[in-house]
Motif scaffolding. Structure first.
Motif, PDB file in Angstrom:
ATOM      1  N   ALA A  31      -5.910   9.535  62.465  1.00 30.86           N
ATOM      2  CA  ALA A  31      -4.862   8.511  62.412  1.00 30.86           C
ATOM      3  C   ALA A  31      -4.597   7.937  63.801  1.00 30.86           C
ATOM      4  CB  ALA A  31      -3.588   9.094  61.817  1.00 30.86           C
ATOM      5  N   ASP A  32      -4.562   8.800  64.814  1.00 29.93           N
ATOM      6  CA  ASP A  32      -4.354   8.332  66.184  1.00 29.93           C
ATOM      7  C   ASP A  32      -5.501   7.426  66.631  1.00 29.93           C
ATOM      8  OD1 ASP A  32      -2.018   9.796  66.282  1.00 29.93           O
ATOM      9  OD2 ASP A  32      -2.875  11.438  67.496  1.00 29.93           O
ATOM     10  N   GLN A  33      -6.718   7.809  66.320  1.00 30.37           N
ATOM     11  CA  GLN A  33      -7.875   6.991  66.691  1.00 30.37           C
ATOM     12  C   GLN A  33      -7.858   5.654  65.965  1.00 30.37           C
ATOM     13  OE1 GLN A  33     -10.319   7.496  69.040  1.00 30.37           O
ATOM     14  NE2 GLN A  33      -8.938   9.132  69.662  1.00 30.37           N
ATOM     15  N   TRP A  34      -7.420   5.651  64.716  1.00 28.31           N
ATOM     16  CA  TRP A  34      -7.332   4.410  63.946  1.00 28.31           C
ATOM     17  C   TRP A  34      -6.334   3.459  64.610  1.00 28.31           C
ATOM     18  CZ3 TRP A  34     -10.160   2.269  60.262  1.00 28.31           C
ATOM     19  CH2 TRP A  34      -9.651   1.154  59.623  1.00 28.31           C
ATOM     20  N   LYS A  35      -5.183   3.996  65.015  1.00 29.38           N
ATOM     21  CA  LYS A  35      -4.177   3.167  65.685  1.00 29.38           C
ATOM     22  C   LYS A  35      -4.734   2.599  66.985  1.00 29.38           C
ATOM     23  CE  LYS A  35      -0.290   5.809  63.869  1.00 29.38           C
ATOM     24  NZ  LYS A  35       0.776   6.779  64.219  1.00 29.38           N
ATOM     25  N   THR A  37      -7.895   2.087  67.764  1.00 29.84           N
ATOM     26  CA  THR A  37      -8.925   1.098  67.434  1.00 29.84           C
ATOM     27  C   THR A  37      -8.294  -0.230  67.040  1.00 29.84           C
ATOM     28  OG1 THR A  37     -10.443   2.820  66.709  1.00 29.84           O
ATOM     29  CG2 THR A  37     -10.877   0.598  65.903  1.00 29.84           C
ATOM     30  N   GLU A  38      -7.256  -0.185  66.234  1.00 31.82           N
ATOM     31  CA  GLU A  38      -6.584  -1.421  65.815  1.00 31.82           C
ATOM     32  C   GLU A  38      -5.935  -2.120  67.009  1.00 31.82           C
ATOM     33  OE1 GLU A  38      -6.577  -3.064  62.804  1.00 31.82           O
ATOM     34  OE2 GLU A  38      -8.164  -1.604  62.464  1.00 31.82           O
ATOM     35  N   GLU A  43      -6.190  -6.517  71.051  1.00 27.19           N
ATOM     36  CA  GLU A  43      -6.303  -6.949  72.444  1.00 27.19           C
ATOM     37  C   GLU A  43      -7.603  -7.710  72.692  1.00 27.19           C
ATOM     38  OE1 GLU A  43      -5.739  -3.652  75.085  1.00 27.19           O
ATOM     39  OE2 GLU A  43      -3.751  -3.206  74.284  1.00 27.19           O
ATOM     40  N   PHE A  44      -8.688  -7.244  72.087  1.00 27.11           N
ATOM     41  CA  PHE A  44      -9.970  -7.931  72.233  1.00 27.11           C
ATOM     42  C   PHE A  44      -9.887  -9.350  71.673  1.00 27.11           C
ATOM     43  CE2 PHE A  44     -14.083  -9.118  70.396  1.00 27.11           C
ATOM     44  CZ  PHE A  44     -14.852  -9.148  71.546  1.00 27.11           C
TER      45      PHE A  44
END
Length: 70
Positions: A31-35, A37-38, A43-44
């Protein structure tokens, strides 16, 4: 129950408890990695939009052309 069966049952219960804790930890990390990544995707996209605006402002009325090898 026999002593061997009791030991085996306790060992299985311990194993299930450890696996359950591991699954919860992995789920939290996912869940932390998903946040993250989003957030990075957002930002990208913002940076891409800013770059396009700067490029358009620098080029003015010129139309960007693809290199001849395309």
């Amino acid at each position: 129950m026999t002593d061997a069966v009791d030991k085996r049952l306790v060992r299985l219960e311990e194993l299930v408890a450890h696996q359950s804790a591991t699954i919860e930890e992995l789920s939290r990390q996912l869940a932390d990695q998903w946040k993250l990544t989003e957030r990075l995707r957002h930002e990208f996209n913002q940076m891409t939009n800013r770059f396009q605006e700067v490029e358009e402002a620098a080029l003015g009325s010129q139309v960007p052309q693809k290199p001849p090898h395309w």
